[in-house]
Design a protein around this motif. Structure first.
Motif, PDB file in Angstrom:
ATOM      1  N   LEU A   4     -19.832  22.482 -15.719  1.00  0.00           N
ATOM      2  CA  LEU A   4     -20.917  21.802 -15.013  1.00  0.00           C
ATOM      3  C   LEU A   4     -20.477  20.535 -14.295  1.00  0.00           C
ATOM      4  N   TYR A   8     -22.780  18.496 -11.640  1.00  0.00           N
ATOM      5  CA  TYR A   8     -23.395  17.217 -11.989  1.00  0.00           C
ATOM      6  C   TYR A   8     -22.353  16.096 -11.940  1.00  0.00           C
ATOM      7  N   ARG A  17     -30.881   9.167 -11.121  1.00  0.00           N
ATOM      8  CA  ARG A  17     -31.476   8.158 -12.010  1.00  0.00           C
ATOM      9  C   ARG A  17     -31.979   6.952 -11.232  1.00  0.00           C
TER      10      ARG A  17
ATOM     11  N   ASN B 346     -36.654  13.131 -18.825  1.00  0.00           N
ATOM     12  CA  ASN B 346     -35.539  12.794 -17.922  1.00  0.00           C
ATOM     13  C   ASN B 346     -34.696  13.988 -17.482  1.00  0.00           C
ATOM     14  N   VAL B 347     -35.013  15.184 -17.916  1.00  0.00           N
ATOM     15  CA  VAL B 347     -34.241  16.348 -17.481  1.00  0.00           C
ATOM     16  C   VAL B 347     -35.204  17.332 -16.823  1.00  0.00           C
ATOM     17  N   HIS B 348     -35.026  17.549 -15.543  1.00  0.00           N
ATOM     18  CA  HIS B 348     -35.891  18.490 -14.841  1.00  0.00           C
ATOM     19  C   HIS B 348     -35.653  19.904 -15.384  1.00  0.00           C
ATOM     20  N   HIS B 350     -35.174  22.753 -14.079  1.00  0.00           N
ATOM     21  CA  HIS B 350     -34.068  23.510 -13.463  1.00  0.00           C
ATOM     22  C   HIS B 350     -32.728  23.064 -13.978  1.00  0.00           C
ATOM     23  N   ASP B 351     -32.597  21.748 -14.113  1.00  0.00           N
ATOM     24  CA  ASP B 351     -31.341  21.226 -14.645  1.00  0.00           C
ATOM     25  C   ASP B 351     -31.163  21.648 -16.097  1.00  0.00           C
ATOM     26  N   GLN B 354     -30.078  25.167 -16.205  1.00  0.00           N
ATOM     27  CA  GLN B 354     -28.677  25.291 -15.776  1.00  0.00           C
ATOM     28  C   GLN B 354     -27.718  24.868 -16.891  1.00  0.00           C
ATOM     29  N   VAL B 355     -28.050  23.789 -17.588  1.00  0.00           N
ATOM     30  CA  VAL B 355     -27.181  23.320 -18.668  1.00  0.00           C
ATOM     31  C   VAL B 355     -27.223  24.309 -19.837  1.00  0.00           C
ATOM     32  N   LEU B 409     -26.049  14.769 -21.261  1.00  0.00           N
ATOM     33  CA  LEU B 409     -25.582  14.776 -19.875  1.00  0.00           C
ATOM     34  C   LEU B 409     -26.464  13.922 -18.977  1.00  0.00           C
ATOM     35  N   PHE B 410     -27.772  13.978 -19.230  1.00  0.00           N
ATOM     36  CA  PHE B 410     -28.697  13.296 -18.325  1.00  0.00           C
ATOM     37  C   PHE B 410     -29.176  11.956 -18.873  1.00  0.00           C
TER      38      PHE B 410
END
Lengths: 163, 412
Positions: A4, A8, A17, B346-348, B350-351, B354-355, B409-410
């Protein structure tokens, strides 16, 4: 996490952010253009203050969506703010070339009508989004705000006083 | 694991669960979208295709007769599975969407116009919205909507007023987003008291609950095969025979006619009157195998497993992720099917999806074809994990662990 890091990149997460040029402009006089991704529900609203000569005096972004669509919109706003219409359009072409050259490879239609890259245009931070092409379903997230900007520039040109 | 199903054995019946994705075992948590297929279904379709395939109801040679019997065997299996009184009432379509469109285009256009009303709910899938929005545009039919409580249930406090004067009530048996199990019997009784018919969108219901269309008291019941271990391309409509008899044909062409003349045509008898063209023959064979597989497990045990595993998921997601996770829908596992829609701070979605994919965990992200409900919930999208007979606590644990990865990650 493995696999990833191409998607990202740290600079993408930073724009997600801390989005640049987030907000609204009074429309009118500003132009307000909406872009939707009907498959996933992402939406971006681009507010453009375009000078009579077509240059982008100011730009604001609102809407909601994933990290790719929102960071791409943020980077786009930073890249085109203060630019002339020609410079903004060249950036759009360069960015979409970066995305669509790979899209065409995925379609297997590389030979036909390849989009010309813009060798003179520096994408800078925007190159961080290149990793998105490895995740084909996310390409439309990255291009959403750029297509919306292009629509806004077209509308501004159509509305512009004829010199 | 204390369980109503022997999931370790069941997993072995699903060949796709052996595959590796991104160096991880496949953790499939998207069965509300489409289910995986057991070997019994795959082999039944393969065996039929290799030995008996021909078109149906047309030819007199041996394999054509075998094919016809196999296709009608699929219908009989489905009749039994939903406890329909007669196989004449079981119409094959390509999916639940087409079944609802059949009712909209045939029954509703024939019977409803300006001054008539249809009652829907705010939690419907687009399949049970758009056909009625189109009908409103074309025929001026009024649409009313049952709202939702904060807990994700239908708000029935105003039902008497809403249902007064409507001709049709159309509702999902189970919400594909909230997982809410709706009070179908209560709505059927209320509809009939008001002189209306009840349509149930059973796409999420039939895979997970023992389905008895007679006990539910509905008049139309739409279902689909691909969410209940069967193949894609086959679904259906059940309706009472007198309704189907009075309804005009929907799609027209071959198979659905008894006679065609230069001056007109005569429709075939039920159920073929509503099955124009060559139907999904191989798919009907696969559907029968899916029904028999589920019957072998027992639908009561399937339901019990859903409640246990959904309860485990609700509990562990909340314990592990606390305020970071917002889960939509009823909090009580007994009030919901095996669908968990959530938003992670804080994590959409889609993201998130994906993760999770990098850990082999498949969940759906998006609006789940329920945009009016998304607006009602005030979100653009959610992530949705959904469980079925081949999922166990280890799958839920994998989800929890990959959510931690996404969170790291986010993290801001």
């Amino acid at each position: 996490m493995p696999g990833l890091e191409d998607l990202y990149r740290e600079i993408i997460l930073d724009h997600y952010r801390n989005p640049r040029n987030r907000g609204e402009l009074d429309a009118p006089p500003a132009l307000r253009v909406e872009g939707f991704n009907p498959l996933c529900g992402d939406e971006v609203v681009v507010y453009l203050d375009v000078a009579d000569d077509g240059s982008v005096n100011d730009i604001k972004i609102s809407g909601q969506g994933c990290s790719i669509s929102q960071s791409s919109a943020s980077m786009m706003s930073s890249a085109v703010k203060g630019k002339s219409a020609e410079e903004a359009r060249a950036l759009i072409r360069a960015f979409k070339a970066m995305m669509s050259i790979h899209e065409q490879r995925l379609d297997g239609s590389e030979e036909e009508d390849p989009i010309q890259a813009e060798p003179d245009v520096k994408l800078g931070d925007l190159e961080a989004l290149q990793g998105v092409v490895k995740f084909p379903v996310r390409i439309k997230c990255a291009t959403l705000s750029w297509n919306t900007l292009a629509q806004g520039l077209d509308e501004a040109a159509a509305d512009a006083p004829t010199a | 694991m204390s369980g109503s199903l022997d999931v370790a054995r069941i997993k072995k019946d699903f060949p796709i669960l052996d595959r590796v994705t991104h160096d991880h075992r496949l953790v499939y948590l998207d069965s509300a979208n489409s289910s995986q297929k057991p070997r019994a279904v795959i082999e039944a379709m393969e065996h039929f295709t290799e030995h008996s395939y021909a078109n149906i109801h047309r030819a007199v040679y041996e394999i054509a007769e075998e094919a016809t019997a196999a296709y009608e065997g699929g219908r009989e299996a489905m009749r039994r599975f939903i406890n329909a009184p007669s196989s004449r009432e079981v119409i094959f379509t390509k999916n639940a969407t087409e079944a609802i469109n059949l009712v909209a285009y045939s029954w509703a256009r024939h019977n409803l116009g300006e001054g008539d009303a249809i009652l829907l709910t705010e939690m419907e899938h687009h399949a049970n919205f758009v056909p009625w929005l189109v009908l409103r545009e074309e025929k001026g039919v009024e649409l009313r909507f049952i709202g939702l409580t904060e807990g994700g249930q239908l708000d029935l406090t105003d039902l008497d007023r809403l249902i007064d004067g409507v001709s049709l009530v159309a509702v999902a048996g189970i919400s594909n987003v909230l997982g809410t199990i709706n009070p179908v019997r209560q709505l059927a009784d209320a509809a009939h008291d008001a002189g209306a018919l009840l349509l149930v969108d059973g796409a999420q219901y039939t895979p997970h609950m023992a389905t008895d269309v007679q006990a539910l008291g509905c008049d139309f019941y739409a279902w689909t095969g691909h969410k209940m271990l069967g193949p894609s391309g086959i679904g259906g409509l059940w309706a009472r025979e007198e309704l189907l008899d009075a309804m005009p044909a929907f799609l027209t062409g071959g198979e659905m006619i008894r006679d065609v003349r230069l001056d007109g045509w005569t429709p075939n008898e039920l159920p073929w009157k509503f099955e124009a063209g060559t139907p999904p023959i191989v798919e009907a064979v696969g559907l029968r195998a899916a029904v028999e597989y589920l019957e072998g497990l027992g639908m009561d045990a399937v339901r019990e497993h859903d409640v246990e595993l959904t309860g485990y998921a609700l509990r562990t997601l909340t314990e592990r992720h606390g305020d970071k996770i917002t889960i939509h829908g009823p909090s009580e596992p007994a009030a919901r099917g095996g669908v968990i829609s959530f938003v992670y701070e804080n994590v959409h979605p889609h993201d998130l999806s994906q993760v999770l994919d990098q850990s082999g965990v498949c969940v759906r992200a998006g609006h789940h074809c329920a945009k009016p409900l998304m607006r009602r919930l005030g979100v653009g999208a959610t992530a949705r994990a959904s469980v079925y007979v081949y999922n166990d606590e280890a799958d839920v644990d994998a989800l929890n662990e990959s959510l931690d990865e996404a969170d790291r990650l986010f993290a801001i």
